[in-house]
Design a protein around this motif. Structure first.
Motif, PDB file in Angstrom:
ATOM      1  N   LYS A   1       0.831  -1.214   0.000  1.00 51.06           N
ATOM      2  CA  LYS A   1       0.000   0.000   0.000  1.00 51.06           C
ATOM      3  C   LYS A   1       0.863   1.261   0.000  1.00 51.06           C
ATOM      4  CE  LYS A   1      -3.575   2.336   2.714  1.00 51.06           C
ATOM      5  NZ  LYS A   1      -4.480   2.217   3.876  1.00 51.06           N
ATOM      6  N   TYR A   2       1.954   1.224   0.755  1.00 50.20           N
ATOM      7  CA  TYR A   2       2.837   2.398   0.861  1.00 50.20           C
ATOM      8  C   TYR A   2       4.081   2.256  -0.009  1.00 50.20           C
ATOM      9  CZ  TYR A   2      -0.327   3.886   4.482  1.00 50.20           C
ATOM     10  OH  TYR A   2      -1.453   4.276   5.157  1.00 50.20           O
ATOM     11  N   GLU A   3       4.015   1.330  -0.960  1.00 52.57           N
ATOM     12  CA  GLU A   3       5.067   1.137  -1.965  1.00 52.57           C
ATOM     13  C   GLU A   3       6.451   0.915  -1.354  1.00 52.57           C
ATOM     14  OE1 GLU A   3       4.576   4.555  -4.502  1.00 52.57           O
ATOM     15  OE2 GLU A   3       2.747   3.726  -5.377  1.00 52.57           O
ATOM     16  N   GLY A   4       6.477   0.220  -0.223  1.00 54.80           N
ATOM     17  CA  GLY A   4       7.740  -0.123   0.411  1.00 54.80           C
ATOM     18  C   GLY A   4       8.450   1.042   1.067  1.00 54.80           C
ATOM     19  N   ARG A   5       7.718   2.128   1.320  1.00 54.37           N
ATOM     20  CA  ARG A   5       8.325   3.319   1.935  1.00 54.37           C
ATOM     21  C   ARG A   5       7.597   3.688   3.220  1.00 54.37           C
ATOM     22  NH1 ARG A   5       8.025   5.246  -3.631  1.00 54.37           N
ATOM     23  NH2 ARG A   5       6.232   6.466  -3.005  1.00 54.37           N
ATOM     24  N   CYS A   6       8.247   4.538   3.975  1.00 52.93           N
ATOM     25  CA  CYS A   6       7.643   5.124   5.174  1.00 52.93           C
ATOM     26  C   CYS A   6       6.345   5.819   4.766  1.00 52.93           C
ATOM     27  CB  CYS A   6       8.631   6.122   5.781  1.00 52.93           C
ATOM     28  SG  CYS A   6       7.978   7.074   7.166  1.00 52.93           S
ATOM     29  N   ALA A   7       5.306   5.678   5.589  1.00 50.03           N
ATOM     30  CA  ALA A   7       4.001   6.265   5.283  1.00 50.03           C
ATOM     31  C   ALA A   7       3.935   7.768   5.500  1.00 50.03           C
ATOM     32  CB  ALA A   7       2.922   5.582   6.123  1.00 50.03           C
ATOM     33  N   PHE A   8       4.931   8.341   6.190  1.00 52.02           N
ATOM     34  CA  PHE A   8       4.875   9.786   6.441  1.00 52.02           C
ATOM     35  C   PHE A   8       4.946  10.525   5.099  1.00 52.02           C
ATOM     36  CE2 PHE A   8       5.967  13.987   7.793  1.00 52.02           C
ATOM     37  CZ  PHE A   8       5.257  14.123   8.977  1.00 52.02           C
ATOM     38  N   PRO A   9       4.088  11.532   4.910  1.00 50.93           N
ATOM     39  CA  PRO A   9       4.053  12.232   3.624  1.00 50.93           C
ATOM     40  C   PRO A   9       5.434  12.693   3.148  1.00 50.93           C
ATOM     41  CG  PRO A   9       2.255  12.972   5.009  1.00 50.93           C
ATOM     42  CD  PRO A   9       3.128  12.083   5.865  1.00 50.93           C
ATOM     43  N   GLU A  10       5.735  12.352   1.922  1.00 55.32           N
ATOM     44  CA  GLU A  10       6.951  12.736   1.216  1.00 55.32           C
ATOM     45  C   GLU A  10       8.228  12.076   1.733  1.00 55.32           C
ATOM     46  OE1 GLU A  10       7.257  16.911   0.261  1.00 55.32           O
ATOM     47  OE2 GLU A  10       5.073  17.108   0.329  1.00 55.32           O
ATOM     48  N   CYS A  11       8.130  11.173   2.687  1.00 54.38           N
ATOM     49  CA  CYS A  11       9.321  10.460   3.162  1.00 54.38           C
ATOM     50  C   CYS A  11       9.608   9.322   2.197  1.00 54.38           C
ATOM     51  CB  CYS A  11       9.114   9.920   4.567  1.00 54.38           C
ATOM     52  SG  CYS A  11      10.591   9.106   5.240  1.00 54.38           S
TER      53      CYS A  11
ATOM     54  N   LYS B   1      12.182   7.101   2.850  1.00 55.46           N
ATOM     55  CA  LYS B   1      12.992   6.099   3.551  1.00 55.46           C
ATOM     56  C   LYS B   1      12.267   4.758   3.624  1.00 55.46           C
ATOM     57  CE  LYS B   1      15.460   9.379   6.407  1.00 55.46           C
ATOM     58  NZ  LYS B   1      15.739   9.799   7.775  1.00 55.46           N
ATOM     59  N   LEU B   2      13.053   3.720   3.827  1.00 56.60           N
ATOM     60  CA  LEU B   2      12.483   2.396   4.018  1.00 56.60           C
ATOM     61  C   LEU B   2      11.854   2.313   5.408  1.00 56.60           C
ATOM     62  CD1 LEU B   2      15.346   0.189   2.565  1.00 56.60           C
ATOM     63  CD2 LEU B   2      13.170   0.783   1.471  1.00 56.60           C
ATOM     64  N   PRO B   3      10.727   1.645   5.518  1.00 58.90           N
ATOM     65  CA  PRO B   3      10.109   1.495   6.841  1.00 58.90           C
ATOM     66  C   PRO B   3      10.874   0.479   7.678  1.00 58.90           C
ATOM     67  CG  PRO B   3       8.833   0.317   5.207  1.00 58.90           C
ATOM     68  CD  PRO B   3       9.922   1.038   4.465  1.00 58.90           C
ATOM     69  N   GLU B   4      10.921   0.745   8.966  1.00 57.15           N
ATOM     70  CA  GLU B   4      11.569  -0.178   9.895  1.00 57.15           C
ATOM     71  C   GLU B   4      10.589  -0.727  10.924  1.00 57.15           C
ATOM     72  OE1 GLU B   4      15.419   1.084  11.419  1.00 57.15           O
ATOM     73  OE2 GLU B   4      15.347   2.749   9.998  1.00 57.15           O
ATOM     74  N   ILE B   5       9.462  -0.028  11.091  1.00 57.92           N
ATOM     75  CA  ILE B   5       8.533  -0.358  12.162  1.00 57.92           C
ATOM     76  C   ILE B   5       7.103  -0.243  11.643  1.00 57.92           C
ATOM     77  CG2 ILE B   5       7.690   0.388  14.440  1.00 57.92           C
ATOM     78  CD1 ILE B   5      10.636   1.623  14.683  1.00 57.92           C
ATOM     79  N   PHE B   6       6.262  -1.196  12.009  1.00 61.18           N
ATOM     80  CA  PHE B   6       4.837  -1.071  11.724  1.00 61.18           C
ATOM     81  C   PHE B   6       4.206  -0.459  12.967  1.00 61.18           C
ATOM     82  CE2 PHE B   6       6.195  -3.966   8.519  1.00 61.18           C
ATOM     83  CZ  PHE B   6       5.405  -3.632   7.424  1.00 61.18           C
ATOM     84  N   HIS B   7       3.753   0.769  12.828  1.00 58.13           N
ATOM     85  CA  HIS B   7       3.298   1.596  13.946  1.00 58.13           C
ATOM     86  C   HIS B   7       1.778   1.611  14.039  1.00 58.13           C
ATOM     87  CE1 HIS B   7       3.107   5.023  16.645  1.00 58.13           C
ATOM     88  NE2 HIS B   7       2.318   5.637  15.782  1.00 58.13           N
TER      89      HIS B   7
ATOM     90  N   ASP C   1      -5.843  -3.612  12.856  1.00 58.49           N
ATOM     91  CA  ASP C   1      -6.629  -3.068  11.743  1.00 58.49           C
ATOM     92  C   ASP C   1      -5.707  -2.266  10.828  1.00 58.49           C
ATOM     93  OD1 ASP C   1      -8.234  -1.487  10.072  1.00 58.49           O
ATOM     94  OD2 ASP C   1      -9.760  -1.176  11.608  1.00 58.49           O
ATOM     95  N   PRO C   2      -5.577  -2.663   9.555  1.00 59.63           N
ATOM     96  CA  PRO C   2      -4.640  -1.969   8.664  1.00 59.63           C
ATOM     97  C   PRO C   2      -4.973  -0.496   8.423  1.00 59.63           C
ATOM     98  CG  PRO C   2      -5.902  -3.618   7.459  1.00 59.63           C
ATOM     99  CD  PRO C   2      -6.237  -3.781   8.913  1.00 59.63           C
ATOM    100  N   ASP C   3      -6.164  -0.058   8.822  1.00 58.50           N
ATOM    101  CA  ASP C   3      -6.480   1.369   8.717  1.00 58.50           C
ATOM    102  C   ASP C   3      -5.766   2.176   9.798  1.00 58.50           C
ATOM    103  OD1 ASP C   3      -8.120   1.075   6.495  1.00 58.50           O
ATOM    104  OD2 ASP C   3      -9.931   0.800   7.722  1.00 58.50           O
ATOM    105  N   PHE C   4      -5.252   1.483  10.818  1.00 56.27           N
ATOM    106  CA  PHE C   4      -4.600   2.164  11.935  1.00 56.27           C
ATOM    107  C   PHE C   4      -3.206   1.620  12.223  1.00 56.27           C
ATOM    108  CE2 PHE C   4      -9.183   2.588  12.464  1.00 56.27           C
ATOM    109  CZ  PHE C   4      -9.282   3.972  12.429  1.00 56.27           C
ATOM    110  N   VAL C   5      -2.600   1.005  11.224  1.00 56.75           N
ATOM    111  CA  VAL C   5      -1.215   0.540  11.312  1.00 56.75           C
ATOM    112  C   VAL C   5      -0.511   1.042  10.061  1.00 56.75           C
ATOM    113  CG1 VAL C   5       0.328  -1.451  11.428  1.00 56.75           C
ATOM    114  CG2 VAL C   5      -1.890  -1.534  12.591  1.00 56.75           C
ATOM    115  N   VAL C   6       0.650   1.641  10.245  1.00 57.42           N
ATOM    116  CA  VAL C   6       1.398   2.182   9.104  1.00 57.42           C
ATOM    117  C   VAL C   6       2.873   1.821   9.220  1.00 57.42           C
ATOM    118  CG1 VAL C   6      -0.165   4.127   8.675  1.00 57.42           C
ATOM    119  CG2 VAL C   6       1.728   4.411  10.257  1.00 57.42           C
ATOM    120  N   PRO C   7       3.540   1.625   8.093  1.00 57.33           N
ATOM    121  CA  PRO C   7       4.985   1.409   8.129  1.00 57.33           C
ATOM    122  C   PRO C   7       5.693   2.760   8.258  1.00 57.33           C
ATOM    123  CG  PRO C   7       4.197   1.243   5.877  1.00 57.33           C
ATOM    124  CD  PRO C   7       2.999   1.479   6.743  1.00 57.33           C
TER     125      PRO C   7
END
Length: 97
Positions: free
Chosen positions: A10-20, A22-28, A40-46
């Motif tokens: 969903k986040y194309e292998g990147r951090c979900a923060f807008p315009e970041c 970087k590679l994600p390290e944590i599912f928050h 719930d994937p609506d409330f978990v982001v990489p």
């Protein structure tokens, strides 16, 4: 595992923060798991490490909304259950003496 793969795509292998980029390290969990025990994937982001720390510092406005609506805060709220949970999470990152 399915949820992580879905979120990664969903986040194309990147951090979900807008315009970041970087590679994600944590599912928050944007809704703290200890308060809302759900993956719930609506409330978990990489997130990359830096943006995950900002989240636990309480410096992301609209955190429970989609990341496109997130903004950085200048100050955090220092009250409530979410704040106490974030303080516990942050204490795990501090070096122990």
């Amino acid at each position: 595992a399915k949820e992580k793969q879905f979120l990664y795509q969903k986040y194309e292998g990147r951090c979900a923060f807008p315009e970041c980029m970087k590679l994600p390290e944590i599912f928050h969990h944007t809704r703290r798991f200890s308060l809302n025990p759900s993956h719930d994937p609506d409330f978990v982001v990489p997130l990359c490490k830096e943006h995950e720390r900002l989240a636990h510092l309480g410096l992301i406005e609209n955190e429970e909304r989609p990341p496109a609506e997130w903004r950085l805060k200048m100050e955090r709220e220092k009250v409530g259950a979410k704040y106490r949970i974030d303080q516990n999470v942050l204490s795990m990152y501090r070096p122990r003496s």
